[in-house]
Structures are given as structure tokens and as C-alpha cells.
Motif scaffolding. Structure first.
Motif, PDB file in Angstrom:
ATOM      1  N   MET A 126       0.822  -1.209   0.000  1.00  0.00           N
ATOM      2  CA  MET A 126       0.000   0.000   0.000  1.00  0.00           C
ATOM      3  C   MET A 126       0.856   1.258   0.000  1.00  0.00           C
ATOM      4  O   MET A 126       0.537   2.246  -0.659  1.00  0.00           O
ATOM      5  N   ASP A 127       1.991   1.230   0.741  1.00  0.00           N
ATOM      6  CA  ASP A 127       2.892   2.385   0.733  1.00  0.00           C
ATOM      7  C   ASP A 127       3.468   2.612  -0.655  1.00  0.00           C
ATOM      8  O   ASP A 127       3.587   3.761  -1.117  1.00  0.00           O
ATOM      9  N   GLU A 128       3.827   1.529  -1.335  1.00  0.00           N
ATOM     10  CA  GLU A 128       4.359   1.660  -2.689  1.00  0.00           C
ATOM     11  C   GLU A 128       3.308   2.225  -3.645  1.00  0.00           C
ATOM     12  O   GLU A 128       3.608   3.064  -4.497  1.00  0.00           O
ATOM     13  N   ILE A 129       2.067   1.774  -3.489  1.00  0.00           N
ATOM     14  CA  ILE A 129       0.995   2.294  -4.359  1.00  0.00           C
ATOM     15  C   ILE A 129       0.782   3.779  -4.120  1.00  0.00           C
ATOM     16  O   ILE A 129       0.655   4.574  -5.063  1.00  0.00           O
ATOM     17  N   ASN A 135       3.843  10.280  -7.096  1.00  0.00           N
ATOM     18  CA  ASN A 135       4.806  10.573  -8.167  1.00  0.00           C
ATOM     19  C   ASN A 135       4.087  10.896  -9.470  1.00  0.00           C
ATOM     20  O   ASN A 135       4.486  11.805 -10.213  1.00  0.00           O
ATOM     21  N   MET A 136       3.024  10.151  -9.760  1.00  0.00           N
ATOM     22  CA  MET A 136       2.280  10.399 -10.999  1.00  0.00           C
ATOM     23  C   MET A 136       1.622  11.779 -10.968  1.00  0.00           C
ATOM     24  O   MET A 136       1.587  12.484 -11.989  1.00  0.00           O
ATOM     25  N   LYS A 137       1.094  12.191  -9.796  1.00  0.00           N
ATOM     26  CA  LYS A 137       0.504  13.526  -9.688  1.00  0.00           C
ATOM     27  C   LYS A 137       1.544  14.605  -9.946  1.00  0.00           C
ATOM     28  O   LYS A 137       1.292  15.599 -10.631  1.00  0.00           O
ATOM     29  N   ILE A 139       4.269  14.326 -11.721  1.00  0.00           N
ATOM     30  CA  ILE A 139       4.623  14.311 -13.143  1.00  0.00           C
ATOM     31  C   ILE A 139       3.571  15.045 -13.960  1.00  0.00           C
ATOM     32  O   ILE A 139       3.879  15.842 -14.852  1.00  0.00           O
ATOM     33  N   GLN A 140       2.302  14.805 -13.665  1.00  0.00           N
ATOM     34  CA  GLN A 140       1.226  15.475 -14.401  1.00  0.00           C
ATOM     35  C   GLN A 140       1.253  16.985 -14.171  1.00  0.00           C
ATOM     36  O   GLN A 140       1.030  17.765 -15.092  1.00  0.00           O
ATOM     37  N   GLU A 141       1.532  17.419 -12.921  1.00  0.00           N
ATOM     38  CA  GLU A 141       1.621  18.845 -12.648  1.00  0.00           C
ATOM     39  C   GLU A 141       2.795  19.473 -13.386  1.00  0.00           C
ATOM     40  O   GLU A 141       2.699  20.599 -13.895  1.00  0.00           O
ATOM     41  N   ALA A 142       3.932  18.754 -13.438  1.00  0.00           N
ATOM     42  CA  ALA A 142       5.095  19.284 -14.143  1.00  0.00           C
ATOM     43  C   ALA A 142       4.822  19.421 -15.635  1.00  0.00           C
ATOM     44  O   ALA A 142       5.231  20.393 -16.280  1.00  0.00           O
ATOM     45  N   LEU A 143       4.112  18.454 -16.209  1.00  0.00           N
ATOM     46  CA  LEU A 143       3.805  18.518 -17.636  1.00  0.00           C
ATOM     47  C   LEU A 143       2.813  19.627 -17.958  1.00  0.00           C
ATOM     48  O   LEU A 143       2.829  20.180 -19.060  1.00  0.00           O
TER      49      LEU A 143
END
Length: 217
Positions: A126-129, A135-137, A139-143
Motif C-alpha cells: 500500500m505504501d508503494e501504491i 509521483n504520478m501527480k 509528473i502530471q503537474e510538471a507537464l
């Protein structure tokens, strides 16, 4: 799957064997009962024949044997009733045992699956998820962040410019007349009026002409 892990479920072979034996005994008693019924019926027929022959003593002997057969038939009926009762109790006990065995097997399977899954592994997963989601959030904000010349634009200035455009558009809509009035006719002397073909006027033009005539009066 459960069979492969825990082996085949244990069957109560003793109970099955006992039920088979009771069924065999019940069938044997039913056959004997049919034979005795046939014998009792035969004794009645013999008693009728001896009665017609005026042999009262022989007729009574036939009726005595019929009574004996009837006693045996009643005894066999009691035996069958007891066997039926025993079979019902045994089948109920077997059903209870099968149910308990099934519940025990299910509990063992659940315990084995719980051992296969460690709570620490679940927490780690669960911690990894959650980490991957965060991390995905990022990345999306950076893009989605503007770069180059677009990053230099001031959002407040753009919003102010948009408001000015909206106000100018509103003023332009208010200044526009609702309907376009027909052009006024120019008075020309009678002798100089050009010859024109009569044109069919619209209802709006006829109404306007009538209004002008009333004003002239």
C-alpha cells in the motif's frame, strides 16, 4: 485447489455402510411381510372352503394360522418402523458431520491463506501504491506547467483584457437598434416624378404609410 492443499475430504464410510445395511434389512422385511400377507389371505380362502364343506374345526384352524400370520406381520411392521427411525437419525447425524467437516475445511483454508499473506507485506504494498500515485501527480503537474514565452504571461493582465473585451462586446450589442427603420420618402414634384412600376409593399411598409397619412391629416 483446497483438495490439492489439504487432500480429499474424509468420508464417513462407516455411516454409509450402516445405511446400506439398514436398507438391505428393510427390503428383506418388506418381502417377508408380502409373503405373510399372501399366506394369511390363503388361510382365509381355505377357511371359506371348509365352511362351505361344513368342516368347522378345519375352518377354525385356518383362522388360527391367519391370526399367527397377522401377528408376525404386525411385528415386521414395528421392525420396519424402527429401521426407518434409525435411518432418519443416522442420515441427520451424517449431514451434521458433513457440515462440520466442511466448516472445518473452510476455516483451515482461510487460515492457510492468512499465513500466505503477511500484514507487513500488505502495508508495504500500500505504501508503494501511494508513493507511485503521488509521483504520478507530480509528473502530471510538471507537464501541465507552462514553459518558454507562455510562462511569462501574467494571468491577471490576461483576465483584465478579457473583461475589457466582454464590456466592449456588451456596449456594441446595446448600441445596435432593435429594428432597421425604413428610409423616409423624398418629396418630388408631380411633373418630375420618374415613372416606376408599382411594387408590392410589405405589411410593415403599408402600416408605416398609413401612419404617415394620419400624421399628415
Amino acid at each position: 485447489m483446497f483438495t490439492r492443499i489439504f487432500g480429499k475430504p474424509k468420508q464417513d464410510t462407516n455411516a454409509l455402510t450402516t445405511l446400506d445395511k439398514l436398507n438391505e434389512t428393510l427390503e428383506m422385511l418388506e418381502k417377508k411381510e408380502k409373503v405373510l400377507l399372501k399366506k394369511a389371505s390363503g388361510e382365509v380362502e381355505k377357511a371359506k372352503e371348509f365352511t362351505r364343506a361344513k368342516n368347522k374345526r378345519a375352518a377354525i384352524q385356518c383362522l388360527k394360522r391367519k391370526r399367527l400370520y397377522e401377528q408376525q406381520i404386525e411385528q415386521l411392521g414395528n421392525f420396519q418402523l424402527r429401521i426407518h427411525d434409525q435411518m432418519i437419525m443416522l442420515e441427520g447425524a451424517k449431514a451434521t458431520t458433513d457440515t462440520v467437516d466442511a466448516l472445518r475445511t473452510g476455516a483451515a483454508a482461510m487460515k492457510a491463506m492468512q499465513k500466505a499473506v503477511n500484514i507487513d507485506d500488505v502495508d508495504k504494498t500500500m505504501d508503494e501504491i501511494n508513493e507511485q500515485t503521488e509521483n504520478m501527480k507530480q509528473i502530471q503537474e510538471a507537464l501541465s506547467t507552462p514553459i518558454g514565452s507562455a510562462a511569462d504571461f501574467d494571468e491577471d493582465d490576461l483576465e483584465a483584457e478579457l473583461e475589457e473585451l466582454e464590456e466592449a462586446e456588451l456596449e456594441e450589442q446595446l448600441l445596435q437598434p432593435a429594428t432597421t427603420a425604413p428610409s423616409a420618402s423624398v418629396h418630388v414634384p408631380a411633373g418630375r416624378q420618374p415613372t416606376r412600376l408599382p411594387q408590392k409593399r410589405t405589411a410593415e411598409e403599408e402600416e408605416f404609410a398609413a401612419l404617415q397619412a394620419e400624421m399628415a391629416l
